[in-house]
Design an enzyme around this catalytic site. Structure first.
Site, PDB file in Angstrom:
ATOM      1  N   LYS A  20       7.341 -63.637  60.393  1.00  0.00           N
ATOM      2  CA  LYS A  20       7.721 -64.750  60.419  1.00  0.00           C
ATOM      3  C   LYS A  20       9.069 -65.241  60.437  1.00  0.00           C
ATOM      4  O   LYS A  20      10.489 -65.112  60.828  1.00  0.00           O
ATOM      5  CB  LYS A  20       6.851 -65.743  61.309  1.00  0.00           C
ATOM      6  CG  LYS A  20       6.320 -65.059  62.646  1.00  0.00           C
ATOM      7  CD  LYS A  20       5.054 -65.952  63.266  1.00  0.00           C
ATOM      8  CE  LYS A  20       4.260 -66.990  62.150  1.00  0.00           C
ATOM      9  NZ  LYS A  20       2.867 -66.093  61.791  1.00  0.00           N
ATOM     10  N   ARG A  95       1.311 -72.567  68.410  1.00  0.00           N
ATOM     11  CA  ARG A  95       0.417 -71.674  67.710  1.00  0.00           C
ATOM     12  C   ARG A  95      -1.280 -71.768  68.673  1.00  0.00           C
ATOM     13  O   ARG A  95      -2.248 -71.558  68.541  1.00  0.00           O
ATOM     14  CB  ARG A  95       0.018 -72.097  66.288  1.00  0.00           C
ATOM     15  CG  ARG A  95      -0.559 -70.809  65.359  1.00  0.00           C
ATOM     16  CD  ARG A  95      -0.161 -71.722  64.375  1.00  0.00           C
ATOM     17  NE  ARG A  95      -0.535 -70.792  63.071  1.00  0.00           N
ATOM     18  CZ  ARG A  95       0.664 -70.774  61.678  1.00  0.00           C
ATOM     19  NH1 ARG A  95       2.197 -71.250  62.344  1.00  0.00           N
ATOM     20  NH2 ARG A  95       0.405 -69.983  61.151  1.00  0.00           N
ATOM     21  N   ARG A 134       2.715 -61.591  48.190  1.00  0.00           N
ATOM     22  CA  ARG A 134       3.480 -62.593  48.177  1.00  0.00           C
ATOM     23  C   ARG A 134       3.867 -63.526  47.590  1.00  0.00           C
ATOM     24  O   ARG A 134       2.624 -64.224  46.982  1.00  0.00           O
ATOM     25  CB  ARG A 134       3.813 -62.399  49.715  1.00  0.00           C
ATOM     26  CG  ARG A 134       3.187 -64.072  50.394  1.00  0.00           C
ATOM     27  CD  ARG A 134       3.184 -63.875  52.183  1.00  0.00           C
ATOM     28  NE  ARG A 134       2.655 -65.309  52.637  1.00  0.00           N
ATOM     29  CZ  ARG A 134       2.993 -64.956  54.041  1.00  0.00           C
ATOM     30  NH1 ARG A 134       3.473 -64.752  55.014  1.00  0.00           N
ATOM     31  NH2 ARG A 134       2.149 -66.355  54.163  1.00  0.00           N
ATOM     32  N   ARG A 168       1.387 -69.321  47.718  1.00  0.00           N
ATOM     33  CA  ARG A 168       1.114 -69.921  48.748  1.00  0.00           C
ATOM     34  C   ARG A 168      -0.463 -70.369  48.394  1.00  0.00           C
ATOM     35  O   ARG A 168      -1.250 -69.732  48.373  1.00  0.00           O
ATOM     36  CB  ARG A 168       1.181 -69.668  49.656  1.00  0.00           C
ATOM     37  CG  ARG A 168       2.728 -70.847  50.723  1.00  0.00           C
ATOM     38  CD  ARG A 168       2.755 -70.017  51.838  1.00  0.00           C
ATOM     39  NE  ARG A 168       2.347 -69.448  52.840  1.00  0.00           N
ATOM     40  CZ  ARG A 168       2.502 -69.740  54.591  1.00  0.00           C
ATOM     41  NH1 ARG A 168       3.597 -69.172  54.951  1.00  0.00           N
ATOM     42  NH2 ARG A 168       1.082 -70.104  55.115  1.00  0.00           N
ATOM     43  N   ARG A 179      -7.906 -67.282  58.321  1.00  0.00           N
ATOM     44  CA  ARG A 179      -6.624 -67.719  58.982  1.00  0.00           C
ATOM     45  C   ARG A 179      -6.193 -66.562  60.555  1.00  0.00           C
ATOM     46  O   ARG A 179      -6.088 -67.076  61.460  1.00  0.00           O
ATOM     47  CB  ARG A 179      -5.626 -67.594  57.690  1.00  0.00           C
ATOM     48  CG  ARG A 179      -4.771 -69.140  57.678  1.00  0.00           C
ATOM     49  CD  ARG A 179      -4.431 -68.481  56.384  1.00  0.00           C
ATOM     50  NE  ARG A 179      -2.629 -68.839  56.890  1.00  0.00           N
ATOM     51  CZ  ARG A 179      -2.078 -67.590  55.358  1.00  0.00           C
ATOM     52  NH1 ARG A 179      -2.309 -67.796  54.204  1.00  0.00           N
ATOM     53  NH2 ARG A 179      -0.702 -67.527  56.288  1.00  0.00           N
TER      54      ARG A 179
END
Ligand code: AMP
Length: 226
Positions: A20, A95, A134, A168, A179
């Site tokens: 996203k 969300r 990432r 992160r 999550r």
């Protein structure tokens, strides 16, 4: 419709790690509209040494959501600012179902029409590998990946030449698992909701960044880049 993207109002949704943020940054450049990431807003707030900041930091580290009331007010205030007047991309909001219902009301009140909700679909097995690898440039935010997207020169950002990178805090296996559970339980119910409203388009997000961006542009009726 919006061949140059001006006036577009889009929601990008999908599981954590589906792309996203990456796609929102591309769409922002292409359509000259504002990119609103509720995750980024919350991470900025969580860095502050305030009671709210400390609560948010703990929630984000566990992969838990911020409260609907807080996030709805934050988004409602944010879209009133000047940089959103030409359109916006909501990345990470709504969300939950109450957030989706609140968004609908807010947009009616503000006289804004939501053009499309795009779900970027990526299976869980791929998501874990994407998220755990990432990282991003601390100077300009450009995203990279240990395996799939390395900087051209080791340790140097392709975009700004920055040499410091960060991962992160919530991109670890245990938090990502939480999550994903929260996505299935709380976010997924917004998909049939938007489908019923006739707003939903689904895009396969398993290909390259460029191929997913092209699919999104097609859904939005944006002119092909030359
Ligand atoms: P993201 O950057 O979109 O992956 O968001 C990072 C984290 O911020 C999520 O795992 C949630 O804990 C929190 N968050 C982001 N957007 C929302 C939202 N709309 N409602 C509640 N929590 C959110």
């Amino acid at each position: 419709m919006h061949t140059d993207g001006s006036g577009l109002h889009v929601v990008l949704t999908g599981a954590p790690g589906c792309g996203k943020g990456t796609q929102a940054r591309i769409l922002k450049e292409r359509a000259h509209i504002c990119h609103l990431s509720t995750g980024e807003m919350l991470r900025a707030e969580a860095q502050k040494d305030t009671p709210l900041g400390r609560d948010l930091k703990a929630a984000l580290d566990r992969g838990e959501f911020a409260t609907d009331e807080m996030i709805i007010e934050m988004v409602s205030n944010r879209i009133d600012l000047d940089d959103c007047q030409n359109g916006f991309i909501l990345d990470g909001f709504p969300r939950t179902l109450p957030q989706a219902q609140a968004l609908e009301k807010i947009l009616v009140q503000k006289g804004i029409k939501l053009d499309r909700v795009i779900e970027i679909q990526v299976p869980d097995e791929i998501i874990m590998e994407r998220i755990l690898g990432r990282y991003s440039c601390m100077q300009c935010g450009q995203g990279y990946h240990d395996k799939f997207l390395k900087p051209k020169v080791y340790g140097v950002c392709d975009v700004c030449g920055g040499t410091t990178f960060a991962r992160r805090r919530d991109d670890n296996r245990a938090t990502v698992q939480n999550r994903l559970v929260n996505y299935r339980m709380l976010t997924y119910p917004t998909i049939p909701y938007f489908e019923k409203e006739g707003l939903l388009s689904c895009v396969d997000g398993t290909g390259t960044i460029e191929s997913t961006a092209a699919k999104i542009a097609l859904v939005l009726g944006l002119a092909q880049k030359r």
